[in-house]
Write an enzyme that holds these catalytic residues in place. Sequence first.
Site, short mmCIF file in Angstrom:
data_model
loop_
_atom_site.label_atom_id
_atom_site.label_comp_id
_atom_site.label_asym_id
_atom_site.label_seq_id
_atom_site.Cartn_x
_atom_site.Cartn_y
_atom_site.Cartn_z
N ASP A 13 0.81 -1.21 0.00
CA ASP A 13 0.00 0.00 0.00
C ASP A 13 0.85 1.27 0.00
OD1 ASP A 13 -2.16 -1.66 0.06
OD2 ASP A 13 -3.19 -0.60 1.67
N CYS A 36 1.18 -8.19 4.65
CA CYS A 36 0.71 -6.82 4.48
C CYS A 36 -0.78 -6.72 4.22
CB CYS A 36 1.56 -6.11 3.43
SG CYS A 36 3.25 -5.82 4.04
N ASP A 37 -1.23 -5.51 4.02
CA ASP A 37 -2.59 -5.08 4.31
C ASP A 37 -3.73 -6.00 3.86
OD1 ASP A 37 -0.86 -2.99 4.81
OD2 ASP A 37 -2.34 -1.47 4.38
N LYS A 38 -3.90 -6.21 2.56
CA LYS A 38 -5.05 -6.97 2.07
C LYS A 38 -4.76 -8.47 2.01
CE LYS A 38 -6.30 -2.89 1.83
NZ LYS A 38 -4.98 -2.43 2.24
N CYS A 91 5.16 -2.28 7.97
CA CYS A 91 5.54 -0.98 8.54
C CYS A 91 5.22 -0.93 10.04
CB CYS A 91 4.85 0.14 7.79
SG CYS A 91 5.39 0.24 6.06
N GLU A 139 -7.04 4.55 -0.29
CA GLU A 139 -6.65 5.11 1.00
C GLU A 139 -6.23 6.55 0.82
OE1 GLU A 139 -5.04 1.27 3.54
OE2 GLU A 139 -3.59 2.66 2.68
N SER A 178 -5.43 4.92 5.40
CA SER A 178 -4.36 4.04 5.83
C SER A 178 -4.36 3.98 7.35
CB SER A 178 -3.02 4.60 5.34
OG SER A 178 -1.94 4.01 6.02
#
Length: 554
Positions: free
Chosen positions: A78, A119-121, A191, A442, A468
């Site tokens: 992202d 990570c995110d998704k 992150c 985002e 985010s």
Amino acid sequence: MNSDRVLRGLQQAPHRSLFNALGFTEEEKKKPLIGIVSSQSEIIPGHMELDRIAQAVKMGVAEAGGMPVIVPAIAVCDGIAMGHIGMKYSLVTRDLIADSTECLAMAHGFDALVMIPNCDKNVPGLLMAAARVNIPTIFVSGGPMLAGVVDGRRRSLSSMFEAVGQVTAGTLTKEQLAEYEEKVCPTCGSCSGMYTANSMNCLTEAIGMGLRGNGTIPAVYSARIRLAKKAGYQIMELLKNNIRPRDIMTDKAFENALAVDMALGCSTNTMLHIPAIAHEAGVEIDMEYVNEISARTPNLCHLAPAGPTYMEQLDRAGGVYAVMKELTKKNLLHTDLITCTGKTVGENLENVVNFDPEVIRPIENPYLQNGGIAVLKGNLAPDTGVVKRAAVAPEMLVHEGPARVFDCEEDAIEAILGGKIVDGDVVIIRYEGPKGGPGMREMLNPTSAIAGMGLGSTVALITDGRFSGASRGASIGHVSPEAAVGGPIALVEEGDIISIDINNNTLNVKISDEEMDRRRALWKPRKPKVTGGYLSRYEKLVTSGNKGAILENK
């Protein structure tokens, strides 16, 4: 076993010949077939070393008597996708990941799965697949990166984005910006703040699908490799005892996840992902019920961007289990639920200690008496909007100001960095929702620009897009219905007074019902921004943010 359909019997002789081509021995073909779904990639810092995790899992599975096979999953960074067309392709990958993993698992007859996201998704996508396929499954992520250090202070990616606004405002030099670039992301890993990736990895522990430490052990620590081996061992126990994702991911388990979400102060993106995962598990989550959980669940952690602590400190303090232990002191968790350890939540939390009451506040002394996320409703968001309350300046919890209306993210950023947004304004960014984007981008760039320009405690931002986990301030997203389907956010005009009351969970535009009806009668749908490819198909199937932006089977 599922693998019988590809490995055993007369009709499976052709299948076995293909396993021979893969180098399988006769002994290996007699063992349970374990799929290791690795999202290793050389374009994402959180995924660049997942091959080490996969090999450790593979060793654990083999030692425990299984036959491990590594297969791929995609992911998007992202941070790299932020602020351009790439962000349209972030949320949409969640469903691609779920679909492709279902295809891999069902086509190849796996008996069990070990999911390796980070990570995110990638995390929610694989959780959705786990619930859908419903064979014994365990998660082990790649872990968070260490925080960077600039001028003696810990920093992370959100600091980097805000630094751009500070340069524009003249409070940071380009030479200082270059130092940030060099230092804020010092290692591999997701992150380092309580952003979406770390939020979802922590909630994987809370819901019972990941072992202790899954959400917090830093990517570069050897403990992460040991955890991966343990996950390899444990999947064989789950297979032996036939403990499946839907046995673990029950309605009460999702309540636990939401409570831990509130205590940790997770990303607002969890309000998209938890309902979507629950939907795949046959559980429907009422977004307004989230406020009931928030009302009784204190916020115990203020990790970046809400505060000055980072994932490595949360890990040293005792991690997610220590947060859960605090919640049990007021009976805020269901402790009788089975988890991927083979034990109940309560058994997992025996002898757990909170080693740092500054990082994880004791429940008697929380940061906030209510949870880190609030769901808002009102005539601007009839179906709800979401805000990370723990990251809002106290003076912005209640705010009224004039609307500054933008129909895309880029126009808003130009106005913010151009000095056209002033104290008290309420920035509206619309037509960025699941359908309108399409892809529900985002808004880290505009929120970071607002913070960097020194407006973080005086300016609010409202969008039908999302934020985010690195965003902070009065940032209200997921406004539903979205502008693309004629939601009230599409009817707001420049200068309308917007009323925000996060304490009372309300979000309104101060115009009469008659005026709202007049504007609605004049509104016309816009042509889709994208007419081909995956985004076009996504736009036709996706639901609104308050439903988790799930895809409908039309």
